[in-house]
Write a protein that holds these residues in place. Structure first.
Motif, mmCIF file in Angstrom:
data_model
loop_
_atom_site.group_PDB
_atom_site.id
_atom_site.type_symbol
_atom_site.label_atom_id
_atom_site.label_comp_id
_atom_site.label_asym_id
_atom_site.label_seq_id
_atom_site.Cartn_x
_atom_site.Cartn_y
_atom_site.Cartn_z
ATOM 1 N N HIS A 120 15.228 38.208 22.993
ATOM 2 C CA HIS A 120 14.263 39.204 23.098
ATOM 3 C C HIS A 120 14.773 40.259 22.288
ATOM 4 C CE1 HIS A 120 11.374 42.026 24.371
ATOM 5 N NE2 HIS A 120 10.710 41.292 25.339
ATOM 6 N N SER A 121 14.019 40.967 21.467
ATOM 7 C CA SER A 121 14.379 41.993 20.610
ATOM 8 C C SER A 121 14.742 43.566 21.476
ATOM 9 C CB SER A 121 13.236 42.186 19.666
ATOM 10 O OG SER A 121 12.003 42.589 20.045
ATOM 11 N N ASP A 122 14.184 43.489 22.608
ATOM 12 C CA ASP A 122 14.116 44.825 23.146
ATOM 13 C C ASP A 122 15.021 44.696 24.570
ATOM 14 O OD1 ASP A 122 12.308 45.962 21.525
ATOM 15 O OD2 ASP A 122 10.654 45.339 22.556
ATOM 16 N N TYR A 123 15.230 43.574 25.162
ATOM 17 C CA TYR A 123 16.135 43.313 26.460
ATOM 18 C C TYR A 123 17.272 42.464 26.336
ATOM 19 C CZ TYR A 123 11.574 45.724 27.883
ATOM 20 O OH TYR A 123 10.576 46.700 28.275
ATOM 21 N N ALA A 124 18.360 42.966 26.751
ATOM 22 C CA ALA A 124 19.457 42.232 26.737
ATOM 23 C C ALA A 124 19.234 40.910 27.789
ATOM 24 C CB ALA A 124 20.728 42.805 27.018
ATOM 25 N N ASN A 125 19.658 39.823 27.284
ATOM 26 C CA ASN A 125 19.714 38.680 28.248
ATOM 27 C C ASN A 125 18.350 38.387 28.495
ATOM 28 O OD1 ASN A 125 22.663 38.383 28.435
ATOM 29 N ND2 ASN A 125 22.431 40.119 29.780
ATOM 30 N N ARG A 126 17.234 38.395 27.900
ATOM 31 C CA ARG A 126 16.050 38.069 27.974
ATOM 32 C C ARG A 126 15.551 37.310 26.708
ATOM 33 N NH1 ARG A 126 13.731 38.395 33.132
ATOM 34 N NH2 ARG A 126 14.094 40.447 33.936
ATOM 35 N N PHE A 127 14.520 36.222 26.871
ATOM 36 C CA PHE A 127 14.268 35.507 25.674
ATOM 37 C C PHE A 127 12.866 35.514 25.504
ATOM 38 C CE2 PHE A 127 18.392 34.111 27.591
ATOM 39 C CZ PHE A 127 19.253 34.092 26.308
ATOM 40 N N ASP A 128 12.326 35.136 24.482
ATOM 41 C CA ASP A 128 11.064 34.863 24.162
ATOM 42 C C ASP A 128 10.556 33.792 24.759
ATOM 43 O OD1 ASP A 128 8.604 34.116 22.950
ATOM 44 O OD2 ASP A 128 9.254 34.563 21.108
ATOM 45 N N PRO A 129 9.486 33.654 25.945
ATOM 46 C CA PRO A 129 9.175 32.767 26.651
ATOM 47 C C PRO A 129 8.259 31.629 25.951
ATOM 48 C CG PRO A 129 7.888 34.410 27.250
ATOM 49 C CD PRO A 129 8.726 34.910 26.014
ATOM 50 N N HIS A 130 7.652 31.879 24.694
ATOM 51 C CA HIS A 130 6.806 31.005 24.031
ATOM 52 C C HIS A 130 7.137 29.849 23.647
ATOM 53 C CE1 HIS A 130 5.163 35.560 24.039
ATOM 54 N NE2 HIS A 130 4.019 34.825 24.641
ATOM 55 N N ILE A 131 8.005 29.044 24.342
ATOM 56 C CA ILE A 131 8.506 27.806 23.807
ATOM 57 C C ILE A 131 7.520 26.744 23.496
ATOM 58 C CG2 ILE A 131 10.948 28.370 24.621
ATOM 59 C CD1 ILE A 131 10.068 26.814 27.459
ATOM 60 N N TRP A 132 6.348 26.717 24.161
ATOM 61 C CA TRP A 132 5.236 25.612 24.145
ATOM 62 C C TRP A 132 4.762 25.500 22.363
ATOM 63 C CZ3 TRP A 132 4.814 29.768 27.354
ATOM 64 C CH2 TRP A 132 3.758 30.801 26.842
ATOM 65 N N MET A 133 5.033 26.608 21.563
ATOM 66 C CA MET A 133 4.748 26.467 20.236
ATOM 67 C C MET A 133 5.525 25.684 19.551
ATOM 68 S SD MET A 133 2.064 28.435 20.148
ATOM 69 C CE MET A 133 1.065 29.722 21.102
ATOM 70 N N ASP A 134 6.454 25.159 19.905
ATOM 71 C CA ASP A 134 7.399 24.369 19.123
ATOM 72 C C ASP A 134 7.392 22.895 20.151
ATOM 73 O OD1 ASP A 134 9.116 22.626 18.010
ATOM 74 O OD2 ASP A 134 10.568 24.285 18.138
ATOM 75 N N PRO A 135 6.718 21.951 19.565
ATOM 76 C CA PRO A 135 6.694 20.608 20.358
ATOM 77 C C PRO A 135 7.999 20.073 20.584
ATOM 78 C CG PRO A 135 4.694 20.729 18.849
ATOM 79 C CD PRO A 135 5.564 22.029 18.474
ATOM 80 N N GLY A 136 8.891 20.218 19.692
ATOM 81 C CA GLY A 136 10.234 19.770 19.878
ATOM 82 C C GLY A 136 10.868 20.688 20.932
ATOM 83 N N LEU A 137 10.664 21.834 21.330
ATOM 84 C CA LEU A 137 11.441 22.549 22.385
ATOM 85 C C LEU A 137 10.504 21.970 23.705
ATOM 86 C CD1 LEU A 137 11.970 26.162 21.350
ATOM 87 C CD2 LEU A 137 13.734 24.315 21.437
#
Length: 320
Positions: A120-137
């Motif tokens: 996440h660009s604004d919060y430490a130890n947070r991540f972009d949650p939109h993982i479904w946009m990559d079928p491999g993930l």
């Protein structure tokens, strides 16, 4: 009278047999999934063995969703709750963590290895949650759903293993289709402008630059400066198509179009994408495969690539 009585016994027996048969056929598990994407994975893996309810339907924004009384009652009643995690359900997280002290609750999105997540660009130890946009993930999430169902219902482990194998074949085919069709978009046109930053995993997987008006969460505000920056980008780089999202207001996207028009540059809406929720229930677009097929096909065609109008399986709604 005896005949009527006997008939009644037969009918009662038949009715009892039907109820008994229904009982045998009843799902072994009841599950609530927070998002429609997770609900679809549970249905695909669990089949008839699992009864799945999704909290959030088409067009619902998971970043802002708050539980209702009926949601709470449903989650207390079922065998397990599957949620995404990675701070996607921001308003639900505290409740779900507390619920996990009393029930079987699984954050299946957190099965993706940390080194494959986008910070996440604004919060430490947070991540972009939109993982479904990559079928491999998304494969990791589907496998986590299988593991969760097998843990709750060991007797169904073989059925869940077969279900996950079938579904992952479809996910892999979807990934291959996406890579093939998106590769036909000219390099200079691989810029995806959307309402919020839901497509960063998509961009990384398929080599697109992604520009969102709002941040990773739709709860963030799109400032005038950000809109002005993007208008300048549209004009100077000659970008002619932007995309709205089914679960986010189109207001900011239209502001981009109007801003570019004021500077003599024409920008059109390339289509509506499914970002944080799938399409209508009961449709192909209301499945994970259909959701991503719709997005991939629409993006490729709008940005100058080559993709069949009805998608990889010929199942997309006409004009979608």
């Amino acid at each position: 009278m005896k005949y009527l009585h006997a008939s009644g016994v037969v009918l009662a027996a038949a009715g009892g047999m039907t109820a008994w048969t229904r009982a045998l056929a009843a799902p072994a598990l009841s599950v609530v999934a927070t998002t429609s994407m997770i609900a679809d994975a549970a249905r695909q893996v669990g089949g008839a063995r699992v009864a799945v309810t999704a909290l959030m339907g088409p067009g619902v924004d998971p970043h802002a969703y708050r539980q209702t009384r009926s949601d709470i009652a449903n989650m207390l009643r079922v065998d397990a709750v599957l949620w995404h995690g990675l701070y996607l359900e921001a308003q639900l997280e505290e409740f779900l963590l507390d619920l996990g002290k009393h029930k079987r609750v699984f954050a299946v999105g957190e099965a993706v290895p940390r080194d494959r997540l986008i910070a996440h660009s604004d919060y430490a130890n947070r991540f972009d949650p939109h993982i479904w946009m990559d079928p491999g993930l998304w494969r990791s999430v589907v496998l986590a759903v299988r593991d969760a169902l097998s843990e709750i219902d060991p007797a169904g482990a073989d059925a869940y293993a077969a279900g996950v194998e079938r579904h992952l074949e479809e996910v892999d085919a979807l990934n291959a289709y996406a890579a093939e069709r998106l590769a036909t978009v000219p390099a200079e046109r691989r810029v995806l402008v959307t309402a919020h930053d839901a497509f960063n995993y998509f961009g990384r997987a398929f080599d697109f630059e992604v520009l969102g008006i709002q941040g990773i969460s739709t709860e963030s505000e799109a400032g005038l400066r950000r809109i002005e920056e993007l208008v300048d980008t549209l004009v100077t780089r000659g970008i002619t198509a932007v995309f709205v999202e089914s679960s986010v207001s189109a207001r900011n996207v239209r502001a981009l179009i109007e801003g570019a028009a004021a500077r003599g540059h024409t920008v059109t809406i390339g289509g509506e994408l499914f970002s944080d929720a799938m399409g209508p229930t009961g449709t192909y677009e209301g499945t994970y495969t259909g959701m991503i097929d719709h997005n991939v096909t629409g993006i490729a065609r709008a940005l100058g690539g080559d993709a069949p109008a009805r998608g990889m399986q010929g199942r997309l709604a006409a004009g979608s």
